[in-house]
Design an enzyme around this catalytic site. Structure first.
Site, PDB file in Angstrom:
ATOM      1  N   HIS A 106       0.824  -1.202   0.000  1.00 26.22           N
ATOM      2  CA  HIS A 106       0.000   0.000   0.000  1.00 26.22           C
ATOM      3  C   HIS A 106       0.869   1.267   0.000  1.00 26.22           C
ATOM      4  CE1 HIS A 106      -3.986  -1.988   1.483  1.00 26.22           C
ATOM      5  NE2 HIS A 106      -3.438  -2.610   0.451  1.00 26.22           N
ATOM      6  N   GLU A 108       0.732   3.971   1.724  1.00 28.60           N
ATOM      7  CA  GLU A 108       1.137   4.485   3.040  1.00 28.60           C
ATOM      8  C   GLU A 108       2.369   3.752   3.543  1.00 28.60           C
ATOM      9  OE1 GLU A 108      -1.809   3.427   1.997  1.00 28.60           O
ATOM     10  OE2 GLU A 108      -3.482   4.383   3.032  1.00 28.60           O
TER      11      GLU A 108
END
Ligand SMILES: O=c1ccn([C@H]2C[C@H](O)[C@@H](COP(=O)(O)O)O2)c(=O)[nH]1
Length: 210
Positions: A106, A108
């Site tokens: 991901h 993040e």
């Protein structure tokens, strides 16, 4: 915990910027249509997302420290060494199906792992989509204190609810961003490389032709 939203989202007149083309300019005065910091950081998150190969959802994240220095950028993609062309990009709704969700890192997580500082403690993350529960754990453990997100389209999902529950417990501030600029366009075609029309005219040197 959207308590700082109004405060942080307010636009001071001096900082107000827009992306409209300046019709006239005074080369002796400071520009007033420059990007605000917040639009700048969110735009960088969205620019990073453009690197994503995911056919459905492209997410980008940008981490900044207290000095407004960018300390990490990431987007969702396959792990290093796992070929974009070989690993699956499908959602894999059928049980047992090989799906991207087993492999994709991901945005993040990538932004945190890509950090160019010793750590990201007390930093702010600008991210295109509200983080999932797994990213929320990583954000909390990394010491990030604030999350500024654009889309909350998955607010109904259990992963998002769990993420918010953890952020609330851990005291992470999170708030949804409304861009001050409705549009930020980078059009390389606008640049006239021969005439450099985007740049202010250079002062003519005295006695240039003597
Ligand atoms: O917090 C998040 C949530 C998701 N992503 C990435 C992971 C996938 O590449 C896509 C989601 O794909 P869908 O097909 O829309 O389920 O977004 C992320 O980076 N961060």
């Amino acid at each position: 915990m959207d308590r700082r939203m109004d405060e942080l989202n307010s636009v001071k007149p001096a900082e107000a910027e827009n992306n409209s083309t300046q019709t006239s300019r005074d080369i002796n005065k400071k520009r007033d249509n420059y990007l605000s910091w917040k639009d700048y950081f969110m735009a960088i998150a969205f620019l990073a997302a453009k690197r994503s190969k995911d056919p459905c959802t492209q997410v980008g994240a940008c981490i900044i420290n207290k000095d407004k220095k960018i300390v990490g950028i990431g987007y969702n993609g396959m792990p290093t060494g796992c070929s974009d062309d070989e690993f699956p990009w499908n959602k894999g709704k059928v049980a047992g199906h090989d799906t991207k969700h087993l492999y994709v890192c991901h945005a993040e997580m990538n932004a945190i792992l890509n950090k160019n500082a010793a750590d990201v403690k007390n930093c702010t993350m600008y991210v295109a989509l509200f983080p999932c529960n797994e990213c929320a754990k990583i954000i909390i453990q990394s010491g990030i204190r604030e999350v500024v997100y654009m889309s909350d389209k998955r607010s109904h999902k259990v992963e998002t609810k769990a993420a918010k529950k953890m952020f609330d417990s851990a005291g992470i501030i999170y708030w949804q961003y409304t861009p001050q600029n409705p549009q930020i366009v980078i059009d390389f075609k606008e640049i006239d490389w021969d005439n450099m029309t985007q740049l202010p005219p250079s002062p003519v040197k005295q006695n240039e032709n003597i």
